[in-house]
Motif scaffolding. Sequence first.
Motif, PDB file in Angstrom:
ATOM      1  N   GLY A 184     -54.065  15.816  24.495  1.00 32.15           N
ATOM      2  CA  GLY A 184     -53.328  14.565  24.646  1.00 32.15           C
ATOM      3  C   GLY A 184     -54.249  13.374  24.693  1.00 32.15           C
ATOM      4  O   GLY A 184     -53.979  12.401  25.400  1.00 32.15           O
ATOM      5  N   GLY A 185     -55.336  13.443  23.923  1.00 31.26           N
ATOM      6  CA  GLY A 185     -56.325  12.374  23.915  1.00 31.26           C
ATOM      7  C   GLY A 185     -55.829  11.143  23.176  1.00 31.26           C
ATOM      8  O   GLY A 185     -54.658  11.044  22.770  1.00 31.26           O
ATOM      9  N   MET A 186     -56.722  10.192  22.955  1.00 29.50           N
ATOM     10  CA  MET A 186     -56.337   8.903  22.381  1.00 29.50           C
ATOM     11  C   MET A 186     -55.936   8.997  20.920  1.00 29.50           C
ATOM     12  O   MET A 186     -55.394   8.048  20.361  1.00 29.50           O
ATOM     13  CB  MET A 186     -57.464   7.899  22.580  1.00 29.50           C
ATOM     14  N   ASP A 187     -56.186  10.133  20.291  1.00 27.42           N
ATOM     15  CA  ASP A 187     -55.715  10.358  18.925  1.00 27.42           C
ATOM     16  C   ASP A 187     -54.228  10.658  18.878  1.00 27.42           C
ATOM     17  O   ASP A 187     -53.616  10.649  17.806  1.00 27.42           O
ATOM     18  CB  ASP A 187     -56.492  11.518  18.291  1.00 27.42           C
ATOM     19  N   TYR A 188     -53.615  10.936  20.028  1.00 33.47           N
ATOM     20  CA  TYR A 188     -52.193  11.324  20.079  1.00 33.47           C
ATOM     21  C   TYR A 188     -51.376  10.388  20.961  1.00 33.47           C
ATOM     22  O   TYR A 188     -50.353  10.785  21.499  1.00 33.47           O
ATOM     23  CB  TYR A 188     -52.060  12.772  20.556  1.00 33.47           C
ATOM     24  N   VAL A 189     -51.799   9.150  21.096  1.00 31.10           N
ATOM     25  CA  VAL A 189     -51.033   8.157  21.847  1.00 31.10           C
ATOM     26  C   VAL A 189     -50.671   7.003  20.910  1.00 31.10           C
ATOM     27  O   VAL A 189     -51.244   6.847  19.832  1.00 31.10           O
ATOM     28  CB  VAL A 189     -51.808   7.622  23.074  1.00 31.10           C
ATOM     29  N   ILE A 190     -49.694   6.205  21.343  1.00 34.99           N
ATOM     30  CA  ILE A 190     -49.289   5.029  20.587  1.00 34.99           C
ATOM     31  C   ILE A 190     -50.023   3.818  21.149  1.00 34.99           C
ATOM     32  O   ILE A 190     -49.851   3.458  22.314  1.00 34.99           O
ATOM     33  CB  ILE A 190     -47.768   4.801  20.666  1.00 34.99           C
ATOM     34  N   TRP A 191     -50.845   3.195  20.331  1.00 36.26           N
ATOM     35  CA  TRP A 191     -51.615   2.024  20.732  1.00 36.26           C
ATOM     36  C   TRP A 191     -50.791   0.755  20.507  1.00 36.26           C
ATOM     37  O   TRP A 191     -49.980   0.677  19.580  1.00 36.26           O
ATOM     38  CB  TRP A 191     -52.895   1.930  19.905  1.00 36.26           C
ATOM     39  N   ASP A 192     -51.013  -0.244  21.337  1.00 35.98           N
ATOM     40  CA  ASP A 192     -50.476  -1.569  21.071  1.00 35.98           C
ATOM     41  C   ASP A 192     -51.365  -2.236  20.028  1.00 35.98           C
ATOM     42  O   ASP A 192     -52.598  -2.108  20.068  1.00 35.98           O
ATOM     43  CB  ASP A 192     -50.454  -2.413  22.345  1.00 35.98           C
TER      44      ASP A 192
END
Length: 380
Positions: free
Chosen positions: A141-149
């Motif tokens: 669940g690292g930053m490759d799998y989150v929704i960025w603003d």
Amino acid sequence: MKHHFRNILGAATLGILLYSCDNKPKQETEEPAQEQVFGKTYQNKNVETYEIKNANGIKMKVTNFGARVTHLWVPDKDGNPVDVVLGFETLDEYLKSSEKYFGAAIGRYGNRIANGKFTLDGEEYTLPQNNNGQTLHGGPGGMDYVIWDVEKSGENALIFTYTSPDGEEGFPGELKVKMVYSLTDDNEFKVTYEAETDKATPVNLTHHSFFNLSGAGNGNVLDHTLKLNASNYTPVNDVLIPTGKIESVKGTPFDFTTATQIGERIDQENEQLKFGGGYDHNWVLDKSGSELTQAAVISSPQTGIEMEVWTTEPAIQFYSGNFLDGTIKGKGSKVYELRSAFCLETQHYPDSPNQPNFPSTILEPGDKYEQTCIYKFGTK
């Protein structure tokens, strides 16, 4: 770089298809929109794509899902645009792919942490193990799998922000991250990083585009010529965790101090190559500080495209696409075969939280993490 680019892509924006997660076209428009709906994640948040370009014909598409670069067109030696990054056309393909890092921002900790554990200020932290019992690229669940603003900054830059809550993927502290992707008129894809925390925590951010300078899906990269400004590397064990040693590349297949084809020694009988299935190692750059320096130069004899990598970081991971196996179909239904891409990830060393002789990756409250990585394109 021997030639200056001309604007060969033009200003017209092509029609855009809007996709839902089932990949069926919902609407078509001729409007020159710069953002488009890409799908919905399992978090039910809209995923969009954004387009930026420079004055010389370099153009990029990026999605807020993992801040991924989905397309990057650069002119070849004849002035024709070539898409040089592997990826997909739809969100659903990214979610289902066995290779989850195409084009992604990586954090909180790029590369591996041994056994998914580290001790900081007397407290042991346990992370999800997602790679042979190790934690890879910040966990599943690292930053490759989150929704960025995302905020656009003119025609050539995107500003990404994300706040990782205390305890996300097991890491301590709330971490606020800001990244800027820009295409400069010096033909650079430039990534700048900033981060702040309210509790001491390891931070090692990087970018994970899979490049093929002959064009995404156009065969393997074994004919690419690579030079690394690194006289040493960190050997690994059989699960790709550094042994703690820093060894000279001289006399080994890891010596790229002079330009060498990737495929020239990749199949030699060598324990380190066996562990990685090829190159998947951390090179220690020939530098002593955090100044911006050239780390690598790589080129394709087919297109003449050359890419320089510049960084403020002390090291770079060179990966030769050893786990691509021909089972993935990417953009244009092209098959991504074995070693059909390379990655050059600027970074601190792998497993640094467990290796006291490696440069520290601990960010303290009140301090600011800052890093710059540049991929600079030209032809030869």
